[in-house]
Design an enzyme around this catalytic site. Structure first.
Site, PDB file in Angstrom:
ATOM      1  N   VAL A   1       3.183 -37.037  31.114  1.00 60.60           N
ATOM      2  CA  VAL A   1       4.083 -35.880  31.181  1.00 60.60           C
ATOM      3  C   VAL A   1       3.749 -34.988  32.368  1.00 60.60           C
ATOM      4  CG1 VAL A   1       4.864 -33.796  30.011  1.00 60.60           C
ATOM      5  CG2 VAL A   1       4.477 -35.859  28.702  1.00 60.60           C
ATOM      6  N   LYS A   2       2.449 -34.805  32.606  1.00 63.59           N
ATOM      7  CA  LYS A   2       2.073 -33.831  33.663  1.00 63.59           C
ATOM      8  C   LYS A   2       2.600 -34.227  35.041  1.00 63.59           C
ATOM      9  CE  LYS A   2      -2.509 -35.318  35.135  1.00 63.59           C
ATOM     10  NZ  LYS A   2      -3.057 -36.398  34.387  1.00 63.59           N
TER      11      LYS A   2
END
Ligand code: B12
Length: 257
Positions: free
Chosen positions: A136-137
């Protein structure tokens, strides 16, 4: 003001390296020789640079690395010209979509989540690159593929064997397999990629084989066909580019089916 006046590339075909003054041909190279640091070693570095076409060659840095090894930086002139019209690169041949657009296309065309399986294969433990694409990051201000609602991401991590990868792709009914290779010593990235693509060809019939994508900083993006993969992504790749390619390839595949 024209692009040329502004320092752009329009109208340029033949260029030379730039060091101190325009077109002076100056370049800087660094390398290590397996010799202890002394005057003779420095002379050897200059000799190598001359043989590489750097003439005159100035030794600007020499540092002993360990017993019997010295690191050098050499600065000097080359006479070679670069013909910009003969440069061959893989240009992006698909539109860049937003996460929202990617999700919408997957939902409309596939009517299920698109399954992505990722891994670093062989002995490679460099996971930062594949994590940047999948987690996600993300990277460079873009969220990774896990953020996309219509993508199901399985990240197998580091040092995954080819049989493990093929099995995971089967279990997850992967639409795409994303492999990272950062270590290039003894062409490990090329050997591992060939082994991986051959294994998928053997294990699955053409129509049911997932898209095979490899990435890493030292791949030559023009080698996809030779390595048996559908696409190669190099340095500085962003998740958005990968997601857009997945959607593009998916639509192409569907159109052909
Ligand atoms: C961090 C690092 C490590 C960490 C890795 C931690 C981890 N969990 O990943 C540790 C300390 C474990 C490590 C170990 C080693 N490392 Co190291 N490491 C690095 C380093 C400093 C940074 C790599 C990195 O994270 N880059 C940042 C990411 C974001 O960039 P990226 O990988 O290029 O990924 C981008 C693109 O390439 C692309 N991409 C990458 N993969 C994929 C996959 C897909 C599917 C797609 C679409 C895109 C994509 O997208 C990413 C985002 O833009 C590099 C040097 C450097 N500055 O690059 C050396 C480097 C890669 N390591 C190197 C070496 C030699 C080693 C060791 C062998 C050292 C040793 N003697 O033990 C070991 C090997 C361990 C192993 N079994 O693999 C060499 C490799 C040399 C070579 N020719 O192969 C390098 C280049 C250093 C050097 N100059 O010598 N390393």
């Amino acid at each position: 003001m024209s692009a040329v006046e502004a320092g752009g590339d329009a109208g340029k075909r033949i260029v030379r390296p730039y060091g101190d003054t325009t077109g002076d041909g100056m370049v800087q190279v660094s390398f290590t020789l397996p010799v202890s640091h002394d005057k003779r070693a420095e002379g050897a570095a200059v000799q190598l640079a001359n043989k590489m076409g750097i003439d005159p060659a100035m030794l600007v840095h020499a540092k002993p690395m360990s017993d019997g090894f010295t690191f050098f930086v050499v600065y000097g002139r080359v006479n070679h010209l670069v013909d910009l019209s003969a440069v061959q690169v893989v240009e992006r041949d698909f539109p860049l979509l937003s996460a929202k657009e990617v999700n919408a296309v997957v939902k409309r065309r596939l009517r299920r989540k698109l399954s992505v399986v990722g891994a670093c294969i062989g002995t490679d433990a460099h996971t930062v690159g594949i994590d940047a694409i999948l987690n996600v990051k993300g990277i460079a201000g873009e969220k990774g593929l896990e953020y996309y609602r219509e993508l199901k991401v399985t990240n197998l991590g580091a040092q995954v064997s080819v049989p493990e990868l093929v099995e995971a792709a089967r279990v997850e009914r992967a639409d795409a397999v994303l492999v990272s290779q950062v270590v290039t010593q003894r062409d490990a990235h090329l050997h591992n990629t060939r082994e991986m693509s051959a294994a998928f060809r053997e294990a699955m019939p053409a129509g049911r084989r997932p898209l095979l994508i490899v990435g890493g900083p030292r791949f030559d993006e023009t080698m996809a066909g030779e390595l048996g993969v559908d696409r190669i992504f190099g340095r500085g790749t962003t998740p958005g580019e990968v997601a857009s390619f997945l959607v593009h390839a998916l639509i192409e595949k569907k159109a052909k089916a």
